[in-house]
Design a protein around this motif. Sequence first.
Motif, mmCIF file in Angstrom:
data_model
loop_
_atom_site.group_PDB
_atom_site.id
_atom_site.type_symbol
_atom_site.label_atom_id
_atom_site.label_comp_id
_atom_site.label_asym_id
_atom_site.label_seq_id
_atom_site.Cartn_x
_atom_site.Cartn_y
_atom_site.Cartn_z
ATOM 1 N N ILE A 1 0.811 -1.220 0.000
ATOM 2 C CA ILE A 1 0.000 0.000 0.000
ATOM 3 C C ILE A 1 0.844 1.270 0.000
ATOM 4 O O ILE A 1 0.389 2.347 -0.428
ATOM 5 C CB ILE A 1 -0.976 0.002 1.212
ATOM 6 C CG1 ILE A 1 -2.260 0.788 0.881
ATOM 7 C CG2 ILE A 1 -0.330 0.573 2.462
ATOM 8 C CD1 ILE A 1 -3.171 0.120 -0.079
ATOM 9 N N ILE A 2 2.090 1.217 0.459
ATOM 10 C CA ILE A 2 2.917 2.419 0.590
ATOM 11 C C ILE A 2 3.104 3.163 -0.736
ATOM 12 O O ILE A 2 2.917 4.391 -0.788
ATOM 13 C CB ILE A 2 4.276 2.074 1.246
ATOM 14 C CG1 ILE A 2 4.097 1.999 2.762
ATOM 15 C CG2 ILE A 2 5.336 3.099 0.904
ATOM 16 C CD1 ILE A 2 5.326 1.519 3.497
ATOM 17 N N PRO A 3 3.457 2.497 -1.855
ATOM 18 C CA PRO A 3 3.568 3.256 -3.120
ATOM 19 C C PRO A 3 2.255 3.924 -3.529
ATOM 20 O O PRO A 3 2.268 5.030 -4.096
ATOM 21 C CB PRO A 3 3.977 2.179 -4.143
ATOM 22 C CG PRO A 3 4.615 1.107 -3.337
ATOM 23 C CD PRO A 3 3.859 1.093 -2.042
ATOM 24 N N LEU A 4 1.136 3.279 -3.224
ATOM 25 C CA LEU A 4 -0.165 3.870 -3.548
ATOM 26 C C LEU A 4 -0.433 5.103 -2.687
ATOM 27 O O LEU A 4 -1.034 6.085 -3.143
ATOM 28 C CB LEU A 4 -1.274 2.833 -3.359
ATOM 29 C CG LEU A 4 -1.157 1.564 -4.211
ATOM 30 C CD1 LEU A 4 -2.327 0.629 -3.934
ATOM 31 C CD2 LEU A 4 -1.089 1.910 -5.695
ATOM 32 N N MET A 5 0.019 5.059 -1.412
ATOM 33 C CA MET A 5 -0.109 6.222 -0.536
ATOM 34 C C MET A 5 0.691 7.398 -1.081
ATOM 35 O O MET A 5 0.211 8.540 -1.118
ATOM 36 C CB MET A 5 0.375 5.877 0.876
ATOM 37 C CG MET A 5 -0.558 4.998 1.682
ATOM 38 S SD MET A 5 0.179 4.519 3.269
ATOM 39 C CE MET A 5 0.511 6.128 3.974
ATOM 40 N N ILE A 6 1.915 7.118 -1.507
ATOM 41 C CA ILE A 6 2.753 8.184 -2.074
ATOM 42 C C ILE A 6 2.087 8.781 -3.306
ATOM 43 O O ILE A 6 1.988 10.001 -3.452
ATOM 44 C CB ILE A 6 4.144 7.632 -2.434
ATOM 45 C CG1 ILE A 6 4.901 7.226 -1.167
ATOM 46 C CG2 ILE A 6 4.958 8.660 -3.216
ATOM 47 C CD1 ILE A 6 6.192 6.493 -1.442
ATOM 48 N N LEU A 7 1.622 7.911 -4.185
ATOM 49 C CA LEU A 7 0.982 8.366 -5.423
ATOM 50 C C LEU A 7 -0.225 9.245 -5.118
ATOM 51 O O LEU A 7 -0.405 10.316 -5.720
ATOM 52 C CB LEU A 7 0.559 7.152 -6.259
ATOM 53 C CG LEU A 7 -0.066 7.442 -7.625
ATOM 54 C CD1 LEU A 7 0.925 8.164 -8.523
ATOM 55 C CD2 LEU A 7 -0.531 6.155 -8.281
ATOM 56 N N ALA B 1 8.432 14.505 -0.164
ATOM 57 C CA ALA B 1 7.542 13.338 -0.124
ATOM 58 C C ALA B 1 6.474 13.452 0.960
ATOM 59 O O ALA B 1 5.386 12.900 0.821
ATOM 60 C CB ALA B 1 8.352 12.061 0.096
ATOM 61 N N MET B 2 6.774 14.196 2.027
ATOM 62 C CA MET B 2 5.806 14.327 3.118
ATOM 63 C C MET B 2 4.761 15.402 2.857
ATOM 64 O O MET B 2 3.918 15.670 3.710
ATOM 65 C CB MET B 2 6.521 14.611 4.444
ATOM 66 C CG MET B 2 7.206 13.396 5.032
ATOM 67 S SD MET B 2 7.616 13.554 6.798
ATOM 68 C CE MET B 2 8.635 14.998 6.815
#
Length: 406
Positions: free
Chosen positions: A51-57, A328-329
């Motif tokens: 899920i982390i890459p989707l959160m970043i996106l 990124a944040m």
Amino acid sequence: MEEKKKFKLGLLPKLIIAIIVGILFGQFLPEGFCRFVVTLSSFFSQFLSFIIPLMILAYVTMGIANLKSGAGKLLLITVAIAYCSTLIAGSASFFVADTLFPHFMSADALDKIAATAGNSLEPYFSLEIPALMNTLSAVVTAFVLGLCMSSLRGKTIGDTLYNGVSDFSGIIDCVLHKVIIPLLPLYICGTFTDMTKSGKTFAILGILWKVFIVVIIMHLICICIQFVIAGLVSHKNPLTLIRNQIPGYATALGTQSSAATIPVNLQCAEADGVSSEIRNFTVPLCANIHMAGSMITITACATAVCLMNQLPISIGTVIPFIMTLGIAMVASPGAPGGSIMTALPFLYMIFGTEAGDPSGPICAIMVALYITQDSFGTACNVSGDNAIGVIVETIYRRFICKSSAQ
């Protein structure tokens, strides 16, 4: 009759309970049961990696796309000040941590931690969930989409994609609140069960409470410096500005959310004499882009974890990490732990590829250590937001308004 409000346990108490339960499991229960807990924790860590890459996106795309609001010069000035504040805070945190933390870590404690390196419990079985994209691809895609939507929205194209990504961001937000945050205690419990069984826990906890105190002191010093600078620029009394910020600081401590503190922070900005047009612009914007307190915590915790695990760390590796994380944040979710969840995929820049695995035990320690101090980091973030508001107000009145009038 009014219904009684249901008692709701916050994330921090849940994580403290999870740590205690994990220690008790590892100390007193048989290895078979502990491996079962570690197996459940590993399932969650796999889902987290997915899920982390989707959160970043989702979050970074929306954060950049929403930066369109506001006048051009004012937007650039605010973003530049917020980003510089975040970078300086993170760099200062590293120098303080690198200087002080080695004194907390005796050779005996480090030897005990190192001796347990190969003693981790194995899950009964694991379930691999391949991510749809790696984190770097997610960041690049987010920047391309965000920048394009920011410039195209309201013109011939851009609105449909913006609405679609906005809905996608809402779905990821739901996953974060309904799945990730509620199951974090299980993740932490499994990590501390494993650490206790391997004999690592008590050596680490003896170090972490000292780290906790140093980080909070750094937050308070950061707030004072920010308001002193704001006072010098605006010719206002820094002590008055700090006193005006107390309600916002206290609210952030309780909510652990920059977004939830915005209404109170707007009142604090009004007490500072910031005009409505400036405070209504800077406070919500900085709640999403100014992460000085979070950066102090993450950098200090990462330094401590590197020292505990005898991983190499230097300013050369920390600066690129801070610069990347400062972007990124952007718009990291307004939920407890949102910043560290956004930071997880970038920890490899400090820990290395193997130790920096977001689903690994070292990153789990980072999450636990960060969450215990998250409310103080958030309070530092929002306090700095109003210091930036005072500075931007002064620049606007002295330079932008004057140039417009001439």
